[in-house]
Scaffold this motif. Structure first.
Motif, PDB file in Angstrom:
ATOM      1  N   LYS A 159      41.246  55.661  35.921  1.00 45.18           N
ATOM      2  CA  LYS A 159      41.250  54.963  34.649  1.00 45.18           C
ATOM      3  C   LYS A 159      41.571  53.509  34.920  1.00 45.18           C
ATOM      4  CE  LYS A 159      45.970  56.131  33.254  1.00 45.18           C
ATOM      5  NZ  LYS A 159      46.800  56.716  32.211  1.00 45.18           N
ATOM      6  N   GLY A 160      41.026  52.647  34.073  1.00 48.71           N
ATOM      7  CA  GLY A 160      41.236  51.220  34.244  1.00 48.71           C
ATOM      8  C   GLY A 160      40.541  50.466  33.125  1.00 48.71           C
ATOM      9  N   SER A 184      35.000  45.330  39.270  1.00 49.34           N
ATOM     10  CA  SER A 184      34.641  45.636  37.881  1.00 49.34           C
ATOM     11  C   SER A 184      35.721  46.420  37.138  1.00 49.34           C
ATOM     12  CB  SER A 184      33.314  46.398  37.820  1.00 49.34           C
ATOM     13  OG  SER A 184      33.445  47.680  38.381  1.00 49.34           O
ATOM     14  N   ILE A 185      36.613  47.103  37.869  1.00 49.96           N
ATOM     15  CA  ILE A 185      37.653  47.918  37.229  1.00 49.96           C
ATOM     16  C   ILE A 185      39.010  47.261  37.479  1.00 49.96           C
ATOM     17  CG2 ILE A 185      38.725  50.189  37.053  1.00 49.96           C
ATOM     18  CD1 ILE A 185      36.150  51.339  38.352  1.00 49.96           C
ATOM     19  N   GLY A 213      37.417  44.433  29.429  1.00 49.83           N
ATOM     20  CA  GLY A 213      38.398  44.420  28.358  1.00 49.83           C
ATOM     21  C   GLY A 213      38.641  45.744  27.661  1.00 49.83           C
ATOM     22  N   GLU A 214      37.926  46.799  28.039  1.00 50.48           N
ATOM     23  CA  GLU A 214      38.092  48.098  27.402  1.00 50.48           C
ATOM     24  C   GLU A 214      38.655  49.120  28.375  1.00 50.48           C
ATOM     25  OE1 GLU A 214      35.050  49.749  24.957  1.00 50.48           O
ATOM     26  OE2 GLU A 214      34.154  47.778  24.580  1.00 50.48           O
ATOM     27  N   LYS A 237      31.024  48.776  52.042  1.00 47.83           N
ATOM     28  CA  LYS A 237      31.959  47.717  51.657  1.00 47.83           C
ATOM     29  C   LYS A 237      31.478  47.028  50.378  1.00 47.83           C
ATOM     30  CE  LYS A 237      33.848  43.285  53.084  1.00 47.83           C
ATOM     31  NZ  LYS A 237      33.903  42.231  54.083  1.00 47.83           N
ATOM     32  N   ALA A 238      30.207  46.698  50.302  1.00 44.92           N
ATOM     33  CA  ALA A 238      29.668  45.991  49.131  1.00 44.92           C
ATOM     34  C   ALA A 238      29.851  46.812  47.859  1.00 44.92           C
ATOM     35  CB  ALA A 238      28.196  45.653  49.352  1.00 44.92           C
ATOM     36  N   VAL A 239      29.568  48.115  47.902  1.00 40.82           N
ATOM     37  CA  VAL A 239      29.687  48.921  46.686  1.00 40.82           C
ATOM     38  C   VAL A 239      31.149  49.139  46.307  1.00 40.82           C
ATOM     39  CG1 VAL A 239      29.578  51.246  47.701  1.00 40.82           C
ATOM     40  CG2 VAL A 239      28.698  50.832  45.400  1.00 40.82           C
ATOM     41  N   PHE A 240      32.023  49.336  47.281  1.00 39.57           N
ATOM     42  CA  PHE A 240      33.441  49.487  46.979  1.00 39.57           C
ATOM     43  C   PHE A 240      33.998  48.194  46.383  1.00 39.57           C
ATOM     44  CE2 PHE A 240      33.347  53.403  49.258  1.00 39.57           C
ATOM     45  CZ  PHE A 240      34.482  54.103  48.904  1.00 39.57           C
ATOM     46  N   GLU A 241      33.681  47.066  46.977  1.00 39.78           N
ATOM     47  CA  GLU A 241      34.207  45.801  46.460  1.00 39.78           C
ATOM     48  C   GLU A 241      33.652  45.507  45.067  1.00 39.78           C
ATOM     49  OE1 GLU A 241      33.602  42.956  49.662  1.00 39.78           O
ATOM     50  OE2 GLU A 241      35.666  43.311  50.319  1.00 39.78           O
TER      51      GLU A 241
END
Length: 122
Positions: free
Chosen positions: A85-86, A55-56, A90-91, A46-50
């Motif tokens: 993709k995301g 971040s994306i 900002g990039e 859960k922590a890594v998925f969240e």
């Protein structure tokens, strides 16, 4: 629900970036390996998925080229390509690779017990 339907549901759940949609598809002893490490158990996963979801931004996620290496009454193994993709900081960013998911049938339902994501083979 069949293993094939679970993977389709998993793809939609990942695209939603909502852990609440992903969690029911995961076994309590799930183990996930990403490029940044291996995560064991629902709390670590859960922590890594969240963290990834946070971040994306505006992520689009897809799974394709599925190959079911094994399906029995209690286990299933699927190999596939994944792409995303995301926007990160900002990039516009994108990536993809190969995945392997192992599903088990317990308690009347299919769940993902192992997922391994890595780069495409050269």
């Amino acid at each position: 629900m069949s293993p094939q339907e679970i993977i389709k549901k998993y793809e939609r759940a990942l695209a939603s970036q909502d852990w609440g949609s992903v969690e029911p598809l995961m076994h309590k002893d799930v183990c996930v390996t990403f490029s940044n490490g291996t995560f064991k158990g629902l709390l670590d996963v859960k922590a890594v998925f969240e963290s990834n979801f946070a971040s994306i931004k505006d992520e689009e996620y897809s799974i394709s080229n599925l190959h079911w290496a094994h399906i029995s009454e209690t286990e299933a193994v699927c190999l596939y390509s994944f792409n995303w993709k995301g926007v990160i900081e900002g990039e516009l960013c994108s990536g993809g690779g190969r995945g392997t998911s192992v599903l088990v049938f317990e308690g009347g339902q299919w769940q993902i017990i192992t997922e391994h994501l890595g780069p495409n083979a050269s």
